[in-house]
Design a protein around this motif. Structure first.
Motif, short mmCIF file in Angstrom:
data_model
loop_
_atom_site.label_atom_id
_atom_site.label_comp_id
_atom_site.label_asym_id
_atom_site.label_seq_id
_atom_site.Cartn_x
_atom_site.Cartn_y
_atom_site.Cartn_z
N ILE A 49 -42.28 50.89 58.43
CA ILE A 49 -42.71 51.05 59.83
C ILE A 49 -43.60 52.29 59.88
O ILE A 49 -43.10 53.41 59.70
CB ILE A 49 -41.48 51.21 60.75
N GLU A 50 -44.90 52.06 60.06
CA GLU A 50 -45.84 53.18 60.02
C GLU A 50 -46.03 53.79 61.40
O GLU A 50 -45.53 53.27 62.41
CB GLU A 50 -47.17 52.70 59.41
N ASN A 51 -46.77 54.89 61.41
CA ASN A 51 -46.95 55.63 62.66
C ASN A 51 -48.35 56.23 62.68
O ASN A 51 -48.85 56.67 61.63
CB ASN A 51 -45.89 56.75 62.72
N ALA A 60 -39.37 50.83 53.78
CA ALA A 60 -38.48 49.68 53.95
C ALA A 60 -37.05 49.99 53.46
O ALA A 60 -36.07 49.60 54.11
CB ALA A 60 -39.04 48.50 53.16
N GLU A 61 -36.94 50.67 52.35
CA GLU A 61 -35.63 50.96 51.77
C GLU A 61 -34.80 51.84 52.71
O GLU A 61 -33.62 51.61 52.93
CB GLU A 61 -35.78 51.71 50.43
N ARG A 62 -35.47 52.86 53.26
CA ARG A 62 -34.73 53.75 54.17
C ARG A 62 -34.39 53.04 55.47
O ARG A 62 -33.32 53.28 56.04
CB ARG A 62 -35.52 55.04 54.43
N PRO A 91 -39.18 52.03 44.33
CA PRO A 91 -38.91 52.89 45.49
C PRO A 91 -39.48 54.30 45.30
O PRO A 91 -39.44 54.84 44.19
CB PRO A 91 -37.38 52.92 45.57
N CYS A 92 -39.98 54.88 46.37
CA CYS A 92 -40.54 56.23 46.29
C CYS A 92 -39.42 57.25 46.06
O CYS A 92 -38.23 56.93 46.18
CB CYS A 92 -41.33 56.57 47.56
N GLY A 93 -39.79 58.46 45.73
CA GLY A 93 -38.81 59.49 45.42
C GLY A 93 -37.86 59.79 46.56
O GLY A 93 -36.65 60.00 46.35
N1 THU Z 1 -43.50 52.30 51.18
C1 THU Z 1 -42.26 51.74 51.28
O1 THU Z 1 -41.92 51.09 52.28
N2 THU Z 1 -41.39 51.93 50.26
C2 THU Z 1 -41.66 52.66 49.13
O2 THU Z 1 -40.76 52.97 48.36
C3 THU Z 1 -43.05 53.05 48.85
C4 THU Z 1 -43.95 53.09 50.05
C5 THU Z 1 -44.45 52.11 52.30
C6 THU Z 1 -44.72 53.36 53.10
C7 THU Z 1 -46.07 53.04 53.68
O3 THU Z 1 -45.90 52.30 54.89
C8 THU Z 1 -46.73 52.13 52.66
O4 THU Z 1 -45.69 51.67 51.82
C9 THU Z 1 -47.80 52.82 51.81
O5 THU Z 1 -47.31 53.97 51.24
#
Ligand code: THU
Length: 137
Positions: A49-51, A60-62, A91-93
């Protein structure tokens, strides 16, 4: 490494792709979906969910973890993550650390690209030598 059985993996990937359809990504156009399985057997779905201010963007994971914890579930057995990109969405850090709070090192983490090519790992492999709740006891 702890493995997910094939039926469960495919089901969770299906649910994650469904969740990805609800991604709100007017800025990156990069869609992510997640399916987190609670030890109760319940599935929690999330999308990114962007802003307009960028920083408040939630992965998405969070989204999936926060939905689950706010519903009273704190123990999880697996997560599947999918994305609209051509490489599997690791998944990101920040999300690895959030998962670390509630999940065991051997929890399966499956991540897939837009063609369903997937990689299966575990949280401990993705975040080795991590800092967690026990470190504060
Ligand atoms: N993003 C995720 O939802 N999960 C991740 O682990 C990596 C990045 C999303 C965040 C942002 O909306 C888009 O991917 C580009 O970074």
């Amino acid at each position: 490494m702890s493995k997910l059985d094939e039926t469960e993996r495919e089901h969770m990937l299906d649910l994650a792709y469904e969740a990805m359809e609800r991604a709100y990504t007017p800025y990156s156009h990069f869609n992510v979906g997640a399916c987190l399985k609670g030890e109760s057997g319940r599935y929690y779905l999330g999308c990114n969910i962007e802003n307009a201010s960028y920083t408040p963007t939630n992965c998405a994971e969070r989204t999936a973890v926060f939905k689950a914890v706010s519903e009273g579930e704190r123990n999880f057995s697996a997560i599947a993550i999918v994305c609209s990109g051509k490489n599997p969405a690791a998944p990101c850090g920040v999300c690895r650390q959030v998962l670390r709070e509630f999940c065991r090192d051997d929890m399966p983490v499956v991540f897939a690209d837009n063609k369903r090519n997937y990689i299966e790992s575990t949280l401990g492999e993705l975040l080795p030598h991590s800092f967690g709740p026990e470190d504060l006891l």
